[in-house]
Design an enzyme around this catalytic site. Sequence first.
Site, mmCIF file in Angstrom:
data_model
loop_
_atom_site.group_PDB
_atom_site.id
_atom_site.type_symbol
_atom_site.label_atom_id
_atom_site.label_comp_id
_atom_site.label_asym_id
_atom_site.label_seq_id
_atom_site.Cartn_x
_atom_site.Cartn_y
_atom_site.Cartn_z
ATOM 1 N N ARG A 198 0.841 -1.215 0.000
ATOM 2 C CA ARG A 198 0.000 0.000 0.000
ATOM 3 C C ARG A 198 0.873 1.262 0.000
ATOM 4 O O ARG A 198 0.578 2.242 0.699
ATOM 5 C CB ARG A 198 -0.944 0.016 1.218
ATOM 6 C CG ARG A 198 -1.967 -1.094 1.255
ATOM 7 C CD ARG A 198 -2.974 -0.957 0.131
ATOM 8 N NE ARG A 198 -4.073 -1.845 0.306
ATOM 9 C CZ ARG A 198 -4.051 -3.143 -0.017
ATOM 10 N NH1 ARG A 198 -2.981 -3.684 -0.541
ATOM 11 N NH2 ARG A 198 -5.126 -3.905 0.171
ATOM 12 N N SER B 277 -10.296 -0.660 3.679
ATOM 13 C CA SER B 277 -9.479 -0.833 4.891
ATOM 14 C C SER B 277 -8.991 0.528 5.369
ATOM 15 O O SER B 277 -8.375 1.260 4.608
ATOM 16 C CB SER B 277 -8.249 -1.687 4.586
ATOM 17 O OG SER B 277 -8.631 -2.931 4.091
ATOM 18 N N GLU C 190 -4.241 3.581 6.564
ATOM 19 C CA GLU C 190 -4.011 3.393 5.128
ATOM 20 C C GLU C 190 -4.645 4.563 4.374
ATOM 21 O O GLU C 190 -4.156 5.012 3.347
ATOM 22 C CB GLU C 190 -4.653 2.071 4.679
ATOM 23 C CG GLU C 190 -4.275 1.709 3.262
ATOM 24 C CD GLU C 190 -5.251 0.786 2.599
ATOM 25 O OE1 GLU C 190 -5.956 1.262 1.682
ATOM 26 O OE2 GLU C 190 -5.305 -0.398 2.972
HETATM 27 N N1 EPU Z 1 -10.440 -10.855 10.367
HETATM 28 C C1 EPU Z 1 -11.068 -10.941 11.595
HETATM 29 N N2 EPU Z 1 -11.994 -10.013 11.900
HETATM 30 C C2 EPU Z 1 -12.328 -9.000 11.088
HETATM 31 C C3 EPU Z 1 -11.685 -8.906 9.840
HETATM 32 C C4 EPU Z 1 -10.732 -9.840 9.493
HETATM 33 O O1 EPU Z 1 -10.793 -11.848 12.376
HETATM 34 O O2 EPU Z 1 -13.198 -8.200 11.457
HETATM 35 C C5 EPU Z 1 -9.477 -11.905 9.972
HETATM 36 C C6 EPU Z 1 -10.090 -12.819 8.912
HETATM 37 O O3 EPU Z 1 -10.814 -13.842 9.473
HETATM 38 C C7 EPU Z 1 -8.878 -13.328 8.182
HETATM 39 C C8 EPU Z 1 -7.918 -12.155 8.261
HETATM 40 O O4 EPU Z 1 -8.369 -11.329 9.335
HETATM 41 O O5 EPU Z 1 -8.314 -14.400 8.868
HETATM 42 C C9 EPU Z 1 -7.785 -11.391 6.982
HETATM 43 O O6 EPU Z 1 -9.037 -10.828 6.627
HETATM 44 P P1 EPU Z 1 -9.425 -10.459 5.117
HETATM 45 O O7 EPU Z 1 -9.182 -11.605 4.217
HETATM 46 O O8 EPU Z 1 -10.776 -9.858 5.133
HETATM 47 O O9 EPU Z 1 -8.350 -9.382 4.680
HETATM 48 P P2 EPU Z 1 -7.694 -8.141 5.416
HETATM 49 O O10 EPU Z 1 -6.287 -8.475 5.757
HETATM 50 O O11 EPU Z 1 -8.543 -7.635 6.518
HETATM 51 C C10 EPU Z 1 -6.686 -7.153 3.213
HETATM 52 C C11 EPU Z 1 -6.668 -5.854 2.477
HETATM 53 C C12 EPU Z 1 -7.989 -5.647 1.736
HETATM 54 C C13 EPU Z 1 -8.181 -6.780 0.769
HETATM 55 C C14 EPU Z 1 -8.173 -8.104 1.543
HETATM 56 C C15 EPU Z 1 -8.227 -9.300 0.633
HETATM 57 C C16 EPU Z 1 -5.183 -4.399 3.732
HETATM 58 C C17 EPU Z 1 -5.074 -3.219 4.650
HETATM 59 N N3 EPU Z 1 -6.426 -4.763 3.412
HETATM 60 O O12 EPU Z 1 -7.686 -7.061 4.221
HETATM 61 O O13 EPU Z 1 -7.886 -4.448 0.989
HETATM 62 O O14 EPU Z 1 -9.419 -6.645 0.068
HETATM 63 O O15 EPU Z 1 -6.937 -8.213 2.300
HETATM 64 O O16 EPU Z 1 -7.023 -9.430 -0.053
HETATM 65 O O17 EPU Z 1 -4.164 -4.937 3.336
HETATM 66 C C18 EPU Z 1 -8.294 -2.092 1.078
HETATM 67 O O18 EPU Z 1 -7.064 -1.937 1.020
HETATM 68 O O19 EPU Z 1 -9.080 -1.117 1.134
HETATM 69 C C19 EPU Z 1 -8.836 -3.437 1.128
HETATM 70 C C20 EPU Z 1 -10.143 -3.671 1.272
#
Ligand code: EPU
Length: 336
Positions: A162, A236, A332
């Site tokens: 990012r 995010s 972010e």
């Molecule tokens: N999780 C929780 N609780 C929550 C949210 C997430 O326990 O409320 C856990 C999930 O269960 C999972 C892990 O966290 O084990 C990862 O969650 P998720 O796959 O939803 O992805 P993320 O790491 O929260 C990142 C990106 C997103 C992108 C997704 C999918 C960043 C800051 N965010 O989110 O990007 O869509 O991966 O690749 O890196 C964005 O940048 O605006 C964005 C939406």
Amino acid sequence: MKLVNHFSLQSYNTFGIDVKAKQFISVKTEEELLKVLKQTYASELFVLGGGSNMLLTEDIQKTVLHLDIKGVEVVEENSKEVILKVSAGENWHDFVVFCIERDYGGLENLSLIPGNVGTSPIQNIGAYGVELKDVMLSCEAYHRQTLTKKIFSNKECKFGYRDSIFKKINNPYIITSVNFRLTKKKHQLNIDYGSIQAELKKMQITFPTIEDVSKAVIAIRQSKLPDPRKIGNSGSFFKNPIVPNAVLEKIQKEFDVVPFFKINEDSIKIPAGWLIEKTGLKGYRNGDAGVHKKQALVLVNYGQATGKEIKSVAELVQLKVKEKFDIQLETEVNIF
Ligand code: EPU
């Protein structure tokens, strides 16, 4: 090209925050852009793309320049690949759909990301195992003061998680178009990301096409991320923190299952959404500002929240995560 005074930016930021721009001007061509740059001091300009990665907390006492330059052009093509030049004002998801309809592969995992093409390199947008840097060949940008155009190669953009050269403070460049290198056959599908496989299985698809992957990504996103047209948000709000292994080991003493991704021998990335959920703030709401019920990494505006109210929620989240895990969450989203 028309200059409007005291212009509401509510429909120009995906949080739907009602702040005013001292002046607002929308440009549809590079010529118009150059005209504005010649007439306005660089320090007097505030450049606006899709408004999908910002939180506006007060009126903008500058000229807000909205980049509305449109167009998709085939620059080069052979039987295996195509290079497309896409203008900054094109909507990101519309462009992804355009590519999928023509069977151009590479962008399918990035389906449904809000925002415009021109801002996609700034924070190296990414989702489900793919980042912009994997498909971007180069981008063109104007220097605000010298008015010269520069072509940045992928390497020159210094992409990180990012992050890019354009995210640095006082970045003088305005991106006007982005060149993508996409596949026309033998597409390299990225479906290792856990939830994509599960979603394809649910769709009963064994040999997915890029369209199937796009559909799976859309289904996953719709199941947990709020639609900014219905509930204001900027995706995010925080970055997933990268911490030393010792920090993870300490957390693992308290929680049996902790999600993480290995970065290198010494450090790991922990999902900030998980950390926030464990503080108990998932679904938290104060007036119209809150933490999304289904994805704790997303802050939301349920209607009339001000930017300052959303910022207070962000600070509360940072405080609680710091207290509980001794981890400082970095935003972010850009806050103005
Ligand atoms: N999780 C929780 N609780 C929550 C949210 C997430 O326990 O409320 C856990 C999930 O269960 C999972 C892990 O966290 O084990 C990862 O969650 P998720 O796959 O939803 O992805 P993320 O790491 O929260 C990142 C990106 C997103 C992108 C997704 C999918 C960043 C800051 N965010 O989110 O990007 O869509 O991966 O690749 O890196 C964005 O940048 O605006 C964005 C939406």
